[in-house]
Design a protein around this motif. Structure first.
Motif, PDB file in Angstrom:
ATOM      1  N   TRP A 192      35.552  37.348  48.085  1.00 54.57           N
ATOM      2  CA  TRP A 192      36.360  36.425  47.247  1.00 54.57           C
ATOM      3  C   TRP A 192      36.327  35.137  47.448  1.00 54.57           C
ATOM      4  O   TRP A 192      36.066  34.857  48.792  1.00 54.57           O
ATOM      5  CB  TRP A 192      37.728  37.026  46.872  1.00 54.57           C
ATOM      6  N   GLU A 193      36.224  34.162  46.591  1.00 54.48           N
ATOM      7  CA  GLU A 193      36.512  32.753  46.928  1.00 54.48           C
ATOM      8  C   GLU A 193      36.974  31.973  45.894  1.00 54.48           C
ATOM      9  O   GLU A 193      37.041  32.541  44.714  1.00 54.48           O
ATOM     10  CB  GLU A 193      34.885  32.244  47.295  1.00 54.48           C
ATOM     11  N   ARG A 194      37.341  30.811  46.060  1.00 51.81           N
ATOM     12  CA  ARG A 194      38.079  29.897  44.839  1.00 51.81           C
ATOM     13  C   ARG A 194      36.656  29.200  44.282  1.00 51.81           C
ATOM     14  O   ARG A 194      35.809  28.734  45.023  1.00 51.81           O
ATOM     15  CB  ARG A 194      39.142  29.138  45.504  1.00 51.81           C
ATOM     16  N   HIS A 195      36.777  29.015  42.994  1.00 52.33           N
ATOM     17  CA  HIS A 195      35.805  28.359  42.374  1.00 52.33           C
ATOM     18  C   HIS A 195      36.406  26.950  41.765  1.00 52.33           C
ATOM     19  O   HIS A 195      37.731  26.820  41.713  1.00 52.33           O
ATOM     20  CB  HIS A 195      35.150  29.144  41.046  1.00 52.33           C
ATOM     21  N   GLY A 196      35.411  26.029  41.590  1.00 55.72           N
ATOM     22  CA  GLY A 196      35.806  24.671  40.862  1.00 55.72           C
ATOM     23  C   GLY A 196      35.882  24.442  39.494  1.00 55.72           C
ATOM     24  O   GLY A 196      36.159  23.385  39.138  1.00 55.72           O
ATOM     25  N   GLU A 197      35.972  25.483  38.858  1.00 60.29           N
ATOM     26  CA  GLU A 197      35.948  25.587  37.357  1.00 60.29           C
ATOM     27  C   GLU A 197      37.374  25.849  36.701  1.00 60.29           C
ATOM     28  O   GLU A 197      38.282  25.611  37.674  1.00 60.29           O
ATOM     29  CB  GLU A 197      35.152  26.634  36.493  1.00 60.29           C
ATOM     30  N   THR A 198      37.404  25.393  35.668  1.00 59.91           N
ATOM     31  CA  THR A 198      38.885  25.484  34.837  1.00 59.91           C
ATOM     32  C   THR A 198      39.503  26.882  35.309  1.00 59.91           C
ATOM     33  O   THR A 198      38.915  27.909  35.004  1.00 59.91           O
ATOM     34  CB  THR A 198      38.862  25.032  33.449  1.00 59.91           C
ATOM     35  N   SER A 199      40.722  26.698  35.580  1.00 62.17           N
ATOM     36  CA  SER A 199      41.385  28.018  35.642  1.00 62.17           C
ATOM     37  C   SER A 199      42.846  27.763  35.167  1.00 62.17           C
ATOM     38  O   SER A 199      43.243  26.625  35.260  1.00 62.17           O
ATOM     39  CB  SER A 199      41.516  28.434  37.319  1.00 62.17           C
ATOM     40  N   LEU A 200      43.579  28.890  35.011  1.00 60.17           N
ATOM     41  CA  LEU A 200      44.921  28.822  34.559  1.00 60.17           C
ATOM     42  C   LEU A 200      46.017  29.211  35.611  1.00 60.17           C
ATOM     43  O   LEU A 200      47.393  28.863  35.113  1.00 60.17           O
ATOM     44  CB  LEU A 200      45.178  29.822  33.309  1.00 60.17           C
ATOM     45  N   PHE A 201      45.608  29.843  36.394  1.00 60.14           N
ATOM     46  CA  PHE A 201      46.667  30.211  37.638  1.00 60.14           C
ATOM     47  C   PHE A 201      45.667  30.493  38.761  1.00 60.14           C
ATOM     48  O   PHE A 201      44.717  30.888  38.891  1.00 60.14           O
ATOM     49  CB  PHE A 201      47.242  31.420  37.131  1.00 60.14           C
ATOM     50  N   ALA A 202      46.484  30.529  40.149  1.00 62.10           N
ATOM     51  CA  ALA A 202      46.137  30.844  41.486  1.00 62.10           C
ATOM     52  C   ALA A 202      46.260  32.515  41.418  1.00 62.10           C
ATOM     53  O   ALA A 202      47.019  32.924  41.494  1.00 62.10           O
ATOM     54  CB  ALA A 202      46.769  30.126  42.375  1.00 62.10           C
ATOM     55  N   ALA A 203      45.134  32.776  41.788  1.00 63.15           N
ATOM     56  CA  ALA A 203      44.986  34.466  42.006  1.00 63.15           C
ATOM     57  C   ALA A 203      45.741  35.171  43.443  1.00 63.15           C
ATOM     58  O   ALA A 203      46.278  36.214  43.590  1.00 63.15           O
ATOM     59  CB  ALA A 203      43.779  35.020  41.668  1.00 63.15           C
ATOM     60  N   ARG A 204      45.700  33.983  44.495  1.00 60.36           N
ATOM     61  CA  ARG A 204      46.206  34.281  45.743  1.00 60.36           C
ATOM     62  C   ARG A 204      45.619  35.660  46.241  1.00 60.36           C
ATOM     63  O   ARG A 204      46.456  36.592  46.672  1.00 60.36           O
ATOM     64  CB  ARG A 204      47.746  34.412  45.906  1.00 60.36           C
ATOM     65  N   ALA A 205      44.364  35.928  46.174  1.00 60.69           N
ATOM     66  CA  ALA A 205      43.448  37.086  46.575  1.00 60.69           C
ATOM     67  C   ALA A 205      43.965  37.620  48.240  1.00 60.69           C
ATOM     68  O   ALA A 205      43.868  38.765  48.437  1.00 60.69           O
ATOM     69  CB  ALA A 205      42.162  37.071  46.356  1.00 60.69           C
ATOM     70  N   ALA A 206      44.405  36.609  48.917  1.00 57.61           N
ATOM     71  CA  ALA A 206      44.389  36.798  50.219  1.00 57.61           C
ATOM     72  C   ALA A 206      45.782  37.563  50.428  1.00 57.61           C
ATOM     73  O   ALA A 206      45.985  38.341  51.458  1.00 57.61           O
ATOM     74  CB  ALA A 206      44.766  35.424  51.066  1.00 57.61           C
ATOM     75  N   THR A 207      46.529  37.656  49.554  1.00 56.76           N
ATOM     76  CA  THR A 207      48.033  38.437  49.512  1.00 56.76           C
ATOM     77  C   THR A 207      47.733  39.774  49.022  1.00 56.76           C
ATOM     78  O   THR A 207      48.830  40.500  48.933  1.00 56.76           O
ATOM     79  CB  THR A 207      49.185  37.602  48.904  1.00 56.76           C
ATOM     80  N   TRP A 208      46.722  39.877  48.260  1.00 58.07           N
ATOM     81  CA  TRP A 208      46.793  41.237  47.594  1.00 58.07           C
ATOM     82  C   TRP A 208      46.784  42.661  48.684  1.00 58.07           C
ATOM     83  O   TRP A 208      46.521  42.466  49.765  1.00 58.07           O
ATOM     84  CB  TRP A 208      45.482  41.297  47.000  1.00 58.07           C
ATOM     85  N   GLY A 209      47.484  43.622  47.934  1.00 59.79           N
ATOM     86  CA  GLY A 209      47.606  44.908  48.928  1.00 59.79           C
ATOM     87  C   GLY A 209      46.458  45.690  48.837  1.00 59.79           C
ATOM     88  O   GLY A 209      45.735  45.330  47.984  1.00 59.79           O
ATOM     89  N   ALA A 210      46.321  46.908  49.511  1.00 61.07           N
ATOM     90  CA  ALA A 210      45.508  47.510  49.682  1.00 61.07           C
ATOM     91  C   ALA A 210      44.914  48.246  48.241  1.00 61.07           C
ATOM     92  O   ALA A 210      43.768  48.362  48.008  1.00 61.07           O
ATOM     93  CB  ALA A 210      45.285  48.668  50.766  1.00 61.07           C
ATOM     94  N   ASN A 211      46.030  48.719  47.677  1.00 64.43           N
ATOM     95  CA  ASN A 211      45.620  49.387  46.387  1.00 64.43           C
ATOM     96  C   ASN A 211      44.806  48.539  45.410  1.00 64.43           C
ATOM     97  O   ASN A 211      43.980  48.954  44.571  1.00 64.43           O
ATOM     98  CB  ASN A 211      46.890  49.858  45.680  1.00 64.43           C
ATOM     99  N   LYS A 212      45.623  47.136  45.244  1.00 60.68           N
ATOM    100  CA  LYS A 212      44.731  46.394  44.231  1.00 60.68           C
ATOM    101  C   LYS A 212      43.307  46.032  44.676  1.00 60.68           C
ATOM    102  O   LYS A 212      42.447  45.766  43.847  1.00 60.68           O
ATOM    103  CB  LYS A 212      45.450  45.231  44.114  1.00 60.68           C
ATOM    104  N   ARG A 213      43.125  45.632  46.110  1.00 62.66           N
ATOM    105  CA  ARG A 213      42.040  45.491  46.600  1.00 62.66           C
ATOM    106  C   ARG A 213      40.828  46.496  46.121  1.00 62.66           C
ATOM    107  O   ARG A 213      39.668  46.265  45.777  1.00 62.66           O
ATOM    108  CB  ARG A 213      42.112  45.287  48.256  1.00 62.66           C
ATOM    109  N   ALA A 214      41.285  47.916  46.629  1.00 62.78           N
ATOM    110  CA  ALA A 214      40.534  48.982  46.189  1.00 62.78           C
ATOM    111  C   ALA A 214      40.104  48.977  44.838  1.00 62.78           C
ATOM    112  O   ALA A 214      39.058  49.452  44.329  1.00 62.78           O
ATOM    113  CB  ALA A 214      41.257  50.258  46.630  1.00 62.78           C
ATOM    114  N   SER A 215      41.095  48.771  43.770  1.00 62.15           N
ATOM    115  CA  SER A 215      41.011  48.895  42.458  1.00 62.15           C
ATOM    116  C   SER A 215      40.015  47.825  42.139  1.00 62.15           C
ATOM    117  O   SER A 215      38.899  48.052  41.264  1.00 62.15           O
ATOM    118  CB  SER A 215      42.336  48.830  41.842  1.00 62.15           C
TER     119      SER A 215
END
Length: 245
Positions: A192-215
């Protein structure tokens, strides 16, 4: 983008050259096919024949590249080198140019509390010949087609959307190399990485737990089965592994 200045004799020669059938046909063909690509790109993610769309998209890209080659050949045949007319040739010479980029967006892929938007990004006529770039810079209405290339921003990838289908600042793709797990199994790695295009919120993927990452991982891997790893956008230098970690 700097302007190119001509003396009257050079300008007359350019107008005669551009008025010739071969050059005019090449330029008109490039413009027409470039517009067709844009129409495909705006077709929307609900296109049911997406595989066929990609095939037609790729065919148009090849036709544009062929037309660029024909245009370059015509310019060489008539000994027209616009690069010598520029006071400052570095505008063309120091960059790599293309005719921009377009995207095909696929149907959303659901996962735990969100979805992925698959995107296939094409660069149109990458590495344009310098003389063709110089020609496009001189003709009103054509220089807007030119874009400086940003390497690594093409290929298949995913944007992360939340449960409300809002686009986040996070892009997902695959590492080029498989990872060997402790049990000896070789598996794909989603990054995962941050992109420079228009976005509506920060996903904060670094904080995701194992279940969400695996999904998210299962959704990406399931969709990637028909593609090679080299078809995917190359991860950015600051990308991080999402799963497995």
């Amino acid at each position: 983008m700097s302007e190119i200045n001509f003396n009257p004799e050079q300008e007359d020669r350019l107008m005669v050259f551009v008025g010739r059938d071969k050059v005019r046909d090449c330029i008109n063909g490039i413009i027409s096919k470039r517009e067709r690509l844009r129409e495909f790109s705006h077709a929307g993610r609900e296109v049911s024949t997406r595989d066929n769309l990609e095939v037609e998209f790729s065919a148009l890209l090849r036709e544009i590249v062929d037309l660029v080659g024909d245009l370059q050949s015509a310019m060489k045949q008539d000994d027209l080198d616009l690069r010598t007319w520029q006071k400052n040739f570095t505008t063309v010479h120091d960059d790599r140019w293309s005719l921009g980029a377009e995207e095909i967006r696929g149907p959303l892929i659901p996962f735990l509390r969100g979805s992925l938007e698959p995107i296939l990004r094409f660069v149109v006529a990458p590495d344009l010949p310098e003389n063709v770039v110089a020609l496009f810079l001189t003709i009103p209405g054509l220089k807007e087609l030119l874009k400086r290339e940003t390497h690594g921003h093409w290929g298949y990838h995913y944007h992360y959307l939340d449960a409300k289908e809002r686009r986040s600042d996070t892009l997902l793709t695959f590492a080029r190399q498989l990872k060997t797990l402790p049990d000896g199994q070789n598996v794909k790695v989603v990054t995962w990485e941050r992109h420079g295009e228009t976005s509506l919120f920060a996903a904060r993927a670094a904080t995701w737990g194992a279940n969400k990452r695996a999904s998210v991982y299962r959704a990406c891997v399931g969709d990637s089965s028909k593609r090679n790893l080299n078809d995917f956008k190359r991860p950015a230098k600051d990308s991080q592994a999402l799963w497995p970690v």
